[in-house]
Design a protein around this motif. Structure first.
Motif, short mmCIF file in Angstrom:
data_model
loop_
_atom_site.label_atom_id
_atom_site.label_comp_id
_atom_site.label_asym_id
_atom_site.label_seq_id
_atom_site.Cartn_x
_atom_site.Cartn_y
_atom_site.Cartn_z
N ASP A 1 0.79 -1.18 0.09
CA ASP A 1 -0.05 -0.11 0.07
C ASP A 1 1.08 1.26 0.14
N LEU A 2 0.66 2.11 -0.99
CA LEU A 2 1.35 3.29 -1.03
C LEU A 2 1.52 4.25 0.41
N HIS A 3 0.34 4.57 0.76
CA HIS A 3 0.21 5.51 1.69
C HIS A 3 1.05 4.79 3.11
N GLN A 4 0.76 3.73 3.35
CA GLN A 4 1.74 3.06 4.58
C GLN A 4 3.16 3.03 4.38
N ALA A 5 3.47 2.53 2.99
CA ALA A 5 4.94 2.64 2.71
C ALA A 5 5.68 3.86 2.85
N VAL A 6 5.07 5.06 2.23
CA VAL A 6 5.56 6.32 2.59
C VAL A 6 5.54 6.87 4.19
N ALA A 7 4.31 6.49 4.83
CA ALA A 7 4.38 6.70 6.21
C ALA A 7 5.59 6.33 6.78
N GLU A 8 6.10 4.84 6.53
CA GLU A 8 7.03 4.19 7.21
C GLU A 8 8.33 4.64 6.70
N ALA A 9 8.51 5.15 5.62
CA ALA A 9 9.76 5.71 5.00
C ALA A 9 10.14 6.88 5.55
N THR A 10 8.95 7.66 6.02
CA THR A 10 9.22 9.13 6.50
C THR A 10 9.05 9.35 7.86
N GLY A 11 8.93 8.13 8.50
CA GLY A 11 8.67 8.36 10.14
C GLY A 11 7.36 8.66 10.13
N ARG A 12 6.36 8.77 9.73
CA ARG A 12 4.95 8.90 9.74
C ARG A 12 4.94 10.54 9.51
N ARG A 13 6.05 11.23 9.01
CA ARG A 13 5.85 12.46 8.63
C ARG A 13 5.15 12.84 7.29
N GLY A 14 5.29 11.72 6.54
CA GLY A 14 4.43 11.97 5.18
C GLY A 14 5.41 12.47 3.96
#
Length: 71
Positions: A44-57
């Motif tokens: 899932d894109l949104h979950q992966a971006v959240a994980e990659a950015t420390g939940r900062r988006g």
């Protein structure tokens, strides 16, 4: 174009997150040294971006096809 953007981002001290649609493209993104890689065929894109950015988006918003676009 994506590989060049990843390399340019790294040169500017950014952490480029590559978004790809196949495992083969994920290998190419890894070769371009992307900070993180999200394969839409498996994650899932949104979950992966959240994980990659420390939940900062990552400054993304849903596009016309439900995919993340620069925002």
């Amino acid at each position: 174009m994506g590989g060049a953007l990843a390399q340019t981002g790294k040169a500017l001290d950014a952490r480029p997150v590559a978004v790809v649609s196949t495992p083969h493209k994920a290998q190419r993104a890894a070769a371009a040294r992307a900070y993180a890689i999200t394969d839409l065929s498996t994650r899932d894109l949104h979950q992966a971006v959240a994980e990659a950015t420390g939940r900062r988006g990552g400054g993304c918003r849903p596009g016309s096809r439900g995919r993340c676009t620069a925002g």
